[in-house]
Design a protein around this motif. Structure first.
Motif, PDB file in Angstrom:
ATOM      1  N   LEU A 175      -1.228  18.401   7.185  1.00  0.00           N
ATOM      2  CA  LEU A 175      -0.228  19.336   7.550  1.00  0.00           C
ATOM      3  C   LEU A 175      -0.849  20.587   7.897  1.00  0.00           C
ATOM      4  CD1 LEU A 175       2.473  18.459   4.557  1.00  0.00           C
ATOM      5  CD2 LEU A 175       2.406  17.576   6.941  1.00  0.00           C
ATOM      6  N   PRO A 176      -0.394  21.116   8.984  1.00  0.00           N
ATOM      7  CA  PRO A 176      -1.313  22.352   9.290  1.00  0.00           C
ATOM      8  C   PRO A 176      -0.905  23.664   8.570  1.00  0.00           C
ATOM      9  CG  PRO A 176       0.682  21.659  10.924  1.00  0.00           C
ATOM     10  CD  PRO A 176       0.664  20.694   9.750  1.00  0.00           C
ATOM     11  N   ARG A 198      -5.453  28.879   9.167  1.00  0.00           N
ATOM     12  CA  ARG A 198      -6.532  29.811   9.675  1.00  0.00           C
ATOM     13  C   ARG A 198      -7.652  29.389   8.470  1.00  0.00           C
ATOM     14  NH1 ARG A 198      -8.471  35.258   9.025  1.00  0.00           N
ATOM     15  NH2 ARG A 198     -10.368  35.644  10.444  1.00  0.00           N
ATOM     16  N   TRP A 199      -9.017  29.010   8.841  1.00  0.00           N
ATOM     17  CA  TRP A 199      -9.995  28.915   7.833  1.00  0.00           C
ATOM     18  C   TRP A 199     -10.694  30.111   7.599  1.00  0.00           C
ATOM     19  CZ3 TRP A 199     -10.753  24.487   5.242  1.00  0.00           C
ATOM     20  CH2 TRP A 199     -10.212  23.320   5.739  1.00  0.00           C
ATOM     21  N   HIS A 200     -11.110  30.363   6.090  1.00  0.00           N
ATOM     22  CA  HIS A 200     -11.843  31.362   5.829  1.00  0.00           C
ATOM     23  C   HIS A 200     -13.000  30.872   4.803  1.00  0.00           C
ATOM     24  CE1 HIS A 200      -8.609  34.043   6.508  1.00  0.00           C
ATOM     25  NE2 HIS A 200      -7.613  32.973   6.258  1.00  0.00           N
ATOM     26  N   LEU A 250     -12.938  35.899  -0.576  1.00  0.00           N
ATOM     27  CA  LEU A 250     -13.177  35.342   1.037  1.00  0.00           C
ATOM     28  C   LEU A 250     -14.032  36.402   1.709  1.00  0.00           C
ATOM     29  CD1 LEU A 250      -9.491  34.882   1.358  1.00  0.00           C
ATOM     30  CD2 LEU A 250     -11.182  33.181   0.933  1.00  0.00           C
ATOM     31  N   GLU A 251     -14.869  36.113   2.551  1.00  0.00           N
ATOM     32  CA  GLU A 251     -15.774  36.677   3.254  1.00  0.00           C
ATOM     33  C   GLU A 251     -15.234  37.069   4.775  1.00  0.00           C
ATOM     34  OE1 GLU A 251     -19.163  34.281   3.832  1.00  0.00           O
ATOM     35  OE2 GLU A 251     -19.297  34.271   1.587  1.00  0.00           O
ATOM     36  N   ASP A 252     -14.163  36.734   5.183  1.00  0.00           N
ATOM     37  CA  ASP A 252     -13.465  36.867   6.560  1.00  0.00           C
ATOM     38  C   ASP A 252     -12.029  36.939   6.551  1.00  0.00           C
ATOM     39  OD1 ASP A 252     -13.527  34.280   6.256  1.00  0.00           O
ATOM     40  OD2 ASP A 252     -14.261  33.956   8.266  1.00  0.00           O
TER      41      ASP A 252
END
Length: 131
Positions: free
Chosen positions: A27-28, A86-88, A129-131
């Protein structure tokens, strides 16, 4: 672990492994934690419930040290988290001294209810989280 707790752990993990996780991670908008397999070295994706607070993502593991993703984090704390599609990248920290019940009050209600209902060894995790 008591017999009842072991039964709950086995039933929940079997359902998650074979039914819930394969569906949810596709699931997005589902939040997904990606760890590196401690034996295989391959990426392992686990749907999780949690919340981003500033530059950190917080979640509570329902089975603590028995969860495969917690064991993977112990071997390699570098992770990725998919939040709202969105990937972090980040670094996971296990917080055994944190109060997981209090932490769940600030996390999404539906997931928190499931963690409280099925969990046998709650453990708080913070991902910086880095970004």
């Amino acid at each position: 672990m008591s017999r009842l707790a072991d039964l709950r752990f086995r039933a929940a993990t079997a359902f998650q492994r074979h039914v819930g996780n394969p569906v949810l991670r596709r699931l997005p908008l589902q939040t997904v934690l990606e760890t590196t397999g401690r034996v295989s070295g391959l990426p392992r994706q686990t749907p999780v419930g949690g919340r981003r607070v500033g530059d950190s993502f917080w979640l509570v593991s329902e089975f603590g040290d028995k969860s495969q993703y917690i064991r993977n984090i112990k071997a390699d704390p570098r992770v990725r988290v998919r939040i709202r599609g969105r990937w972090h990248t980040g670094t996971a920290h296990l917080l055994p001294d944190d109060d997981p019940i209090a932490r769940l009050r600030g996390l999404p209600r539906f997931n928190s209810a499931g963690v409280r209902a099925f969990g046998t060894n709650l453990l708080t995790v913070r991902v910086d989280l880095e970004d």
